[in-house]
Design a protein around this motif. Structure first.
Motif, PDB file in Angstrom:
ATOM      1  N   CYS A   1       0.846  -1.187   0.000  1.00 42.71           N
ATOM      2  CA  CYS A   1       0.000   0.000   0.000  1.00 42.71           C
ATOM      3  C   CYS A   1       0.885   1.241   0.000  1.00 42.71           C
ATOM      4  O   CYS A   1       2.036   1.192   0.420  1.00 42.71           O
TER       5      CYS A   1
ATOM      6  N   GLU B   1      -8.894  -8.021   2.256  1.00 46.34           N
ATOM      7  CA  GLU B   1      -8.740  -8.103   0.809  1.00 46.34           C
ATOM      8  C   GLU B   1     -10.054  -8.327   0.075  1.00 46.34           C
ATOM      9  O   GLU B   1     -10.153  -8.045  -1.123  1.00 46.34           O
TER      10      GLU B   1
ATOM     11  N   VAL C   1     -12.431  -1.406  -1.989  1.00 45.07           N
ATOM     12  CA  VAL C   1     -11.747  -0.190  -1.545  1.00 45.07           C
ATOM     13  C   VAL C   1     -12.524   1.049  -1.973  1.00 45.07           C
ATOM     14  O   VAL C   1     -12.317   2.143  -1.435  1.00 45.07           O
TER      15      VAL C   1
ATOM     16  N   THR D   1      -7.740  -2.689 -13.901  1.00 41.89           N
ATOM     17  CA  THR D   1      -7.150  -1.375 -14.131  1.00 41.89           C
ATOM     18  C   THR D   1      -5.629  -1.486 -14.209  1.00 41.89           C
ATOM     19  O   THR D   1      -5.039  -2.434 -13.677  1.00 41.89           O
TER      20      THR D   1
ATOM     21  N   TYR E   1      -6.252  -2.862  -9.785  1.00 45.08           N
ATOM     22  CA  TYR E   1      -7.561  -3.031  -9.151  1.00 45.08           C
ATOM     23  C   TYR E   1      -8.513  -3.704 -10.128  1.00 45.08           C
ATOM     24  O   TYR E   1      -8.352  -3.586 -11.349  1.00 45.08           O
TER      25      TYR E   1
ATOM     26  N   MET F   1     -14.663  -1.615  -6.588  1.00 43.06           N
ATOM     27  CA  MET F   1     -13.231  -1.720  -6.895  1.00 43.06           C
ATOM     28  C   MET F   1     -12.566  -2.561  -5.814  1.00 43.06           C
ATOM     29  O   MET F   1     -12.687  -2.261  -4.620  1.00 43.06           O
ATOM     30  N   TYR F   2     -11.872  -3.627  -6.244  1.00 45.16           N
ATOM     31  CA  TYR F   2     -11.153  -4.508  -5.317  1.00 45.16           C
ATOM     32  C   TYR F   2      -9.660  -4.486  -5.661  1.00 45.16           C
ATOM     33  O   TYR F   2      -9.284  -4.363  -6.828  1.00 45.16           O
ATOM     34  N   ARG F   3      -8.839  -4.622  -4.627  1.00 43.69           N
ATOM     35  CA  ARG F   3      -7.403  -4.714  -4.858  1.00 43.69           C
ATOM     36  C   ARG F   3      -7.093  -6.092  -5.439  1.00 43.69           C
ATOM     37  O   ARG F   3      -7.558  -7.114  -4.919  1.00 43.69           O
ATOM     38  N   TYR F   4      -6.285  -6.107  -6.509  1.00 38.67           N
ATOM     39  CA  TYR F   4      -5.958  -7.377  -7.151  1.00 38.67           C
ATOM     40  C   TYR F   4      -4.474  -7.702  -7.021  1.00 38.67           C
ATOM     41  O   TYR F   4      -4.077  -8.795  -6.651  1.00 38.67           O
TER      42      TYR F   4
END
Length: 724
Positions: A382, A462, A466, A703, A707, A720-723
């Protein structure tokens, strides 16, 4: 530039390709206005995707024809011709017509691109076929005005003997007189205008642009001068600061050494005093010992060797003396304890204080500095971004020694942070939290807390989004039944808002709606971005079709081929071809750029969305009736399939959205329970990313910054999720 090129010394740098360092060969202009050899660009493009300008690193979207579609830099070509002609016009070069007249003056025919002697030029001017040609005499070639008149004639590609003298405004194309009779006849579809009038308008426009650029150029030049002025002050500033630093710390060292001598002197004095006192004590005690020893010796001799008369005689005296000595109060204590050095200030405390001993004062104003914290997710790298500013609010360069950062998790444990300078004024603070909850991030510049520090950073799990983009409704930023989703050329999220019959563009950082545009068709559904940064949108039901919109939302083309009856998901290939899934046709359709059918793939499917890995010529299709992912090559051959109906890892319930990550992994969204799962290239389950809100992950897009955007049909939002 013209005056330089009119002289004998040509500006070689202007005529030299920056890649091959040779004179330009078929010079082509990129959209950023930098010029290169056609061949050099082709080689460069074969190594890069997308292509970047070798000079300014601007990303370039090539036309459908590739490098061949780029415009030719005729000005550079003319200058190269001019340089070559001037060289040929020198004495000793023969006429290119009669191959004689070596010594005489020469003339150049721009129409024929031929160098001629005076005799041949005279004949050339008289012949009916060439009397209108533009012939430039040697004297003109050598004059400064020769450059402006030296222009090779441009001829029509279709009618080789005709010069380009018209411009068709409808087609945005240069045409000849014959073209205005055949292919570009004046009417509602074509509007040919004389080039001279169009060129005059374009020149006026460019002159206005030149006027607009002038103050900007002066501003930039002034900025460069200011940078140079400041750079010239760096060394003197360094020397002054270095000397001041050395003087300051020399004084500190002198103070410490002086204090050291004071304490050593105290130790010496204490030793002297203690030694003297103990010596006096020793002498007094030795005196007492001597008296008592003397009495003891006398008493022993009397007892051992004295006669009775002698014992009787001295006995009383001995008794009195011994009793007096024994009764005497003697201080046998030394009254001394060991001395030792005491750290009034511990080395640890001193080390902390040492950080405040001097410092480097810059123009950074901590009250103006800005910190932007990106969404934090447990287990991922992060970041927070610090921008150092002056009191005037301008970005300010500072060095790595002046910036510090630290972080603690909810339990007060330290979380390691790393600082990386992205530019002189922008710093990236990275960390990898291991737990969720509120973390505390402290950022200092010049040992002072910047504005807003310490910050509360909420670290999420996770599988928690976000950012949630949109809400139900028809207003700005609102959605009804979002379907296909993609990432545009600027990295923004483009969503097909089916219920509102529009495409809406969102900022992926804050979720704000940037713009929207209406789309035709009853049920718009799939979306992708083409090589020209426009959008391709499908719609099923009444007035179905595939429509191409510009980046700004202007309808450019509509494709309604007979083979397309109910299109849903769509993917645009790099060469402009399209792959569309069609529910009614129960197959995937590979189409040309004009919408004509190349081949039908996967007949019998109930397809929804599609993703293509062009590096392997493989396409992946979600089938929400078979609950599988089918894999085909672009020739239409089935390679393999994976998945089955179920709620366990690796199983599906109506798979819909699909995307590929940079390594070729396959990301699939489930249409019933909203699970977003990742599979390897071979279809083996890798992990579950998240479970989308409302239980339906319709469209999926990855993205560039790692994300996953998931359109949630029932909840009318994009999550939107962190990938990575």
């Amino acid at each position: 530039m013209a005056s330089k090129l009119a002289s004998d010394d040509f500006d070689e740098q202007f005529l030299t390709c920056p890649v091959c360092m040779l004179h330009f060969r078929d010079a082509r202009i990129l959209p950023c206005l930098h010029t290169f050899c056609k061949q050099c660009l082709q080689e460069w493009a074969s190594k890069q995707d997308p292509l970047e300008c070798p000079t300014c690193r601007t990303q370039v979207s090539l036309p459908n024809q590739g490098v061949d579609g780029l415009k030719t830099n005729f000005y550079v070509s003319n200058l190269l011709d001019f340089a070559a002609v001037k060289k040929r016009a020198e004495p000793g070069v023969p006429c290119q017509v009669c191959e004689g007249n070596v010594e005489g003056p020469k003339s150049w025919c721009a129409d024929c691109a031929t160098l001629m002697c005076e005799s041949c030029a005279a004949v050339h001017r008289k012949l009916p076929a060439t009397r209108d040609h533009e012939v430039t005499a040697e004297a003109m070639l050598k004059a400064e005005r020769g450059v402006s008149k030296f222009q090779r004639k441009r001829h029509c590609d279709k009618h080789k003997n005709h010069e380009l003298v018209f411009y068709c405004e409808s087609c945005n194309a240069l045409v000849c007189t014959a073209c205005t009779v055949v292919d570009h006849r004046p009417g509602k579809d074509h509007n040919p205008v004389e080039i001279t009038s169009v060129a005059q308008m374009r020149k006026q426009t460019m002159q206005e642009l030149l006027k607009q650029m002038e103050p900007r150029l002066k501003e930039i030049e002034a900025s460069i001068k200011e940078v140079d002025r400041k750079m010239s002050k760096i060394t003197p500033s360094k020397d002054a600061a270095t000397n001041q630093t050395k003087a300051y710390f020399r004084q500190l060292v002198d103070m410490l050494q002086k204090r050291e001598q004071e304490i050593l002197s105290q130790i010496d004095e204490q030793c002297r005093v203690d030694s003297k006192g103990l010596q006096a004590k020793r002498e007094a005690t030795e005196f007492e010992l001597a008296e008592l020893t003397s009495a003891q010796t006398f008493c022993q001799q009397a007892v051992q060797h004295g006669s009775d008369v002698h014992v009787v005689e001295v006995g009383s005296q001995v008794q009195t003396r011994v009793e007096t000595l024994l009764a005497k109060q003697v201080d046998l204590e030394s009254n001394w304890s060991e001395f030792q050095f005491v750290e009034n200030t511990s080395l640890f405390e001193f080390e902390k204080e040492l950080k405040h001993f001097g410092g480097l004062e810059t123009d950074v104003d901590i009250s103006k500095c800005k910190i932007a914290v990106k969404p934090a997710v447990r287990g991922f790298r992060c970041v927070a971004v610090l921008t150092t500013m002056t009191k005037e609010g301008c970005r300010c360069v500072t060095n790595s020694k002046t910036v510090t950062s630290s972080m603690k998790d909810p339990s007060g444990n330290d979380v390691m942070t790393q600082l990386e300078m992205k530019s002189g004024s922008v710093w990236e603070i990275s960390y990898s939290p291991k737990v969720t909850g509120k973390h505390r991030l402290e950022v200092k510049v010049n040992s002072q807390q910047v504005e807003g520090s310490p910050l509360d950073v909420q670290v999420q799990s996770e599988d928690t989004p976000v950012l949630t983009i949109g809400r139900p409704g028809s207003g700005v930023g609102e959605l009804i039944g979002p379907a296909g989703v993609t990432v545009d050329a600027d990295g923004n999220i483009a969503v097909v808002d089916l219920g509102n019959k529009r495409v809406q563009i969102f900022d992926p950082g804050n979720g704000q709606s940037l713009r929207s545009f209406p789309v035709d068709g009853k049920c718009p559904y799939g979306i992708d971005v083409d090589s020209n940064e426009g959008f391709l949108v499908t719609s099923y039901g009444e007035d179905c079709g595939i429509r191409r919109y510009s980046k700004d939302g202007e309808l450019m083309d509509t494709f309604k081929p007979d083979c397309v009856q109910d299109p849903a998901g769509v993917t645009v290939l790099k060469d402009g071809r399209m792959v569309v899934v069609d529910n009614k046709q129960m197959s995937c359709l590979l189409l040309q750029t004009d919408g004509s059918l190349i081949r039908e793939i996967g007949k019998g499917l109930v397809p929804r969305f599609i993703a293509v890995d062009e590096s392997r010529d493989v396409m992946f299709v979600t089938d929400n009736e078979e609950h599988k992912i089918f894999t085909f090559d672009l020739e239409g051959n089935l390679i393999f399939s994976f998945g089955e109906e179920g709620e366990n890892d690796g199983e599906f319930r109506d798979p819909e959205g699909i995307a590929l990550d940079p390594t070729g992994n396959i990301i699939v969204g489930d249409g019933v329970d909203g699970r977003v799962q990742v599979f390897g290239q071979d279809g083996m389950f890798v992990r579950k990313v998240a479970t989308a809100k409302g239980g339906e992950a319709c469209g999926i897009a990855l993205t560039p910054n790692g994300y996953i955007a998931v359109s949630c049909w029932k909840e009318s939002c994009v999550e939107m999720y962190r990938y990575i």
